[in-house]
Design an enzyme around this catalytic site. Structure first.
Site, PDB file in Angstrom:
ATOM      1  CB  SER A 140      -0.888   0.000   1.247  1.00 43.42           C
ATOM      2  OG  SER A 140      -1.559   1.228   1.406  1.00 43.42           O
ATOM      3  CE1 TYR A 153      -3.770  -2.193   5.051  1.00 40.73           C
ATOM      4  CE2 TYR A 153      -3.272   0.120   4.650  1.00 40.73           C
ATOM      5  CZ  TYR A 153      -3.615  -1.128   4.180  1.00 40.73           C
ATOM      6  OH  TYR A 153      -3.793  -1.325   2.834  1.00 40.73           O
ATOM      7  CE  LYS A 157      -1.356  -4.071   3.283  1.00 37.36           C
ATOM      8  NZ  LYS A 157      -1.503  -5.295   2.461  1.00 37.36           N
ATOM      9  CB  THR A 188     -11.655  -2.566  -2.622  1.00 41.96           C
ATOM     10  OG1 THR A 188     -10.899  -1.941  -1.564  1.00 41.96           O
ATOM     11  CG2 THR A 188     -10.806  -2.582  -3.893  1.00 41.96           C
TER      12      THR A 188
END
Length: 264
Positions: A140, A153, A157, A188
């Site tokens: 990401s 997160y 990543k 998404t």
């Protein structure tokens, strides 16, 4: 890799979003897809709609990292070999550091990083023996910069990128390629499925996601990146596209911007 015809492609997180669209577009290009996610029902429905034949459904909860090596042995025993492994499964976050349970940090790291490591290690010996293969990890833009409300997160990543950089260097002699994709906001369900500080689903679509790059376009660019053997592919627009460059060239500016960012 110019042609995907009859290539065996194993995609995790294949029941939705980037994973599902990759399965569709690669099947259209002639690939044989192995679909992995938790929901057998969703995977079977996707499989039945894929172009071509000889696709496979292999449901698995990647949070159970210790089960991944045996799962990979079972898949390999059925398909023979994997030409492309796409480590796509992952979960995002919507919570401040001070409000996030350590168990949630661990869960995000297990799915986003350790599952990638475990599955890559499980498939690697077969690729090394055949002296060919491609391993892809969907990281990401958050793997390049740190933003509020995304601490676990971002950490996971970042870890994926470091792991894949090492893998690329080590596997060069075996003709095994490593590709990292760093998407920005893609249309998404990533924010809907994100975890809040107590582990509950966020169940909200962020405005950035809603106005992001269509998933079909994102996947078309990933496939072009595969064909061109691009080691790292940034798929973003606007400020998200510029942020990694600012981080590299003038970190204090990015840090200042982050303190004013109203993340949700």
């Amino acid at each position: 890799m110019k042609s995907f015809k009859n290539k065996r492609v194993w995609i995790t997180g294949a029941s939705d979003g980037i994973g599902k669209e990759l399965a569709i577009q690669l099947a259209n290009a002639g690939a044989k897809i192995i679909l992995t996610a938790r929901s057998t029902e969703k995977l079977e429905a996707i499989k039945n709609d894929l172009a071509g034949s000889d696709h496979m459904v292999y449901p698995m909860d990647l949070l159970q990292v210790d089960q991944i090596p045996d799962a990979a042995k079972e898949v390999l025993s059925q398909v023979g070999e994997i030409d492309i492994l796409v480590n796509n499964a992952g979960v995002s976050q919507r919570s401040l550091i001070k409000d996030t349970l350590l168990d949630v940090d661990r869960r995000i790291m297990e799915i986003n990083h350790f599952a990638v490591v475990a599955l890559t290690k499980a498939v690697l010996p077969q690729m090394m023996e055949s002296k060919s293969g491609l391993i892809i990890a969907i990281s990401s833009v958050a793997g390049k910069i740190g933003t509020p409300m995304r601490s676990a997160y971002c950490a996971s990543k970042h870890a994926v990128i470091g792991f894949m950089d090492s893998l690329r260097a080590e596997m060069h002699a075996y003709n095994i390629k490593a590709m990292v994709v760093t998407p920005g906001s893609i249309q998404t369900n990533i924010s809907v499925n994100a975890l809040e500080g107590d582990g509950k689903k966020h169940n909200v679509t962020d405005p950035l996601i809603a106005n992001g790059i269509p998933v079909e376009e994102c996947v078309r660019r990933i496939i072009k990146g595969i064909q061109r053997e691009t080691p790292e592919l940034l798929i973003a627009k606007g400020k998200e596209k510029l942020a990694p460059l600012v981080r590299r060239l003038y970190p204090p500016l990015l840090f200042k911007i982050m303190t004013k960012l109203k993340a949700t």
